[in-house]
Design an enzyme around this catalytic site. Sequence first.
Site, PDB file in Angstrom:
ATOM      1  N   ARG A  41     -10.267 -11.533   2.000  1.00  0.00           N
ATOM      2  CA  ARG A  41     -11.081 -12.637   1.475  1.00  0.00           C
ATOM      3  C   ARG A  41     -10.307 -13.959   1.524  1.00  0.00           C
ATOM      4  O   ARG A  41     -10.911 -15.026   1.626  1.00  0.00           O
ATOM      5  CB  ARG A  41     -11.557 -12.298   0.054  1.00  0.00           C
ATOM      6  CG  ARG A  41     -10.448 -12.035  -0.917  1.00  0.00           C
ATOM      7  CD  ARG A  41     -10.889 -11.267  -2.152  1.00  0.00           C
ATOM      8  NE  ARG A  41     -10.981  -9.822  -1.929  1.00  0.00           N
ATOM      9  CZ  ARG A  41     -11.340  -8.942  -2.853  1.00  0.00           C
ATOM     10  NH1 ARG A  41     -11.643  -9.339  -4.071  1.00  0.00           N
ATOM     11  NH2 ARG A  41     -11.386  -7.645  -2.580  1.00  0.00           N
ATOM     12  N   LYS A  84       0.839  -1.204   0.000  1.00  0.00           N
ATOM     13  CA  LYS A  84       0.000   0.000   0.000  1.00  0.00           C
ATOM     14  C   LYS A  84       0.872   1.251   0.000  1.00  0.00           C
ATOM     15  O   LYS A  84       2.013   1.202   0.466  1.00  0.00           O
ATOM     16  CB  LYS A  84      -0.866   0.021   1.275  1.00  0.00           C
ATOM     17  CG  LYS A  84      -1.992  -0.977   1.285  1.00  0.00           C
ATOM     18  CD  LYS A  84      -2.818  -0.833   2.560  1.00  0.00           C
ATOM     19  CE  LYS A  84      -3.930  -1.851   2.612  1.00  0.00           C
ATOM     20  NZ  LYS A  84      -4.966  -1.683   1.590  1.00  0.00           N
TER      21      LYS A  84
END
Length: 495
Positions: free
Chosen positions: A354, A280
């Site tokens: 996920r 990120k």
Amino acid sequence: MQFVSTSGKIEKLSTPCLILPVFSKGSQAKLTETFDQAHDGQIAETLKRGDASGKAGNTLLIQMPASCATKRVLLVGLGEQGKTNAEDFKKAVSASMNALKSLPIASICSTLASAEVSEKGSEWKVRQLVLKSHEALYQYNQTLTTSAPDAYALETCQILADDNIDEDTIEQTANTASSIANGIAAAKKLSDLPGNICTPSYLADTATAMGEQYSSLNVNILDEADMEKLGMGSLLSVSRGSRQPAKLITMEHKGGATSQKPIVIVGKGLTFDAGGISIKPSSGMDEMKYDMCGGASVFGVMQMCSELNLPINVVGIVPSSENLPDGDANKPGDIVTSMAGLTIEILNTDAEGRLILCDALTYAAKFKPDVVIDIATLTGACVVALGKHATGLLANNDELADELLAAGKKADDKAWQLPLWDEYKPQLKSNFADLANIGGPAGGTITAACFLSRFTEDYTWAHLDIAGTAWKSGSEKGATGRPVHMLSQFILDRC
Ligand code: BES
Ligand code: MN
Ligand code: ZN
């Protein structure tokens, strides 16, 4: 702070501080007038002078004569008489606590719940009085030394019974609300901790301690070797990028009949999300310590169930890991095999939530659930779609979705449903695995839920994306404890 009920004549109450409502327009509340008539009309005079505006959230502290059993009066504005809405009421409660929390007052008596609020009854008002007070009094202090805030003197708040609510109902309502508030505070406390303290092992130890505290709560921790045996290749692939070992935490509250199928809640417990190899940007990355807020909300809800000893079976599952770019971390293009047997092509290592949730959701089936609800700070796209006010809700069953939406409305902890249509599913197609872990920039919250839906086909399931609602940024930076209240309401309504 403890909330208890009291009754008696308003003008004779013996209390260090009495909280009375005042309005900016129209006649004043009956209670306020009755009290005032017995005390020389000082409040009317104060209002005439304009020192208290009566606007929602405005407060004024008045010292009473030494001979008076009521030592102080805090006037709290509720806006125009007859027009007070839910927001005005909540503002007024927060303001009353903020006005008193730094004073040497241990016990107060609040009459705010006796004031009329549009569309809301007494139980709602008592619930919010407790919750908003707890919120105003919440203090983070775990890692503060010289700048640690002073402890508050406030200990007890009496709530005055009236024609609409008796003492017993107040006690019951306040008791339930206090446990919800404690659940919210527990979630905030864990969430606000930094990633170097709140690791997967820290969460596991916290769960173990909770299991020792509550006899209704059974706690089980799976370590990486256990998960290996279960074939949780997807979850473990995320944890390989970090030096902190992953944990799979299960907390079982057994309050219902053995034959009753449990509500299973599964919370993403990513204690720090740097993105992995798909790293990120550094600006604001500190906020990714909040990537375990879904897991923290599971802790909060399980604590609430245990404290209230609710007659229902609830299982909380928290898959917990870090997502960091180690030499052994997932690389874009890597393919892993989930516990369900489906292979996954990891096209972006930052879509790790996920990857840990899918194995936890497969594991959840083992509890033969009535319903499964997962809670996750899953997608930045959800913040774009819904902002910071509504939690994203997707479900493979509309009845469950409606039940959660209704609970959210009742609790003022709202969700908004997004479609989980088949049309979105081809976006997860991979040439090399059964599915890819990202679906491109279009509809990111929906494709993330579509990914999870491949692992929840055998039961009734809903997904809550709390990326926008779990914490606040900027000068108010801190966890919100959402959606503990929504889930608590959902569970209470089923009891
Ligand atoms: N934890 C983040 C989601 C997130 C982002 C929550 C910002 C709150 C604020 C999640 O693991 C993530 O990184 N998601 C990616 C998915 C993308 C790579 C498909 C995202 O949202 O950018
Ligand atoms: Mn991520
Ligand atoms: Zn994440």
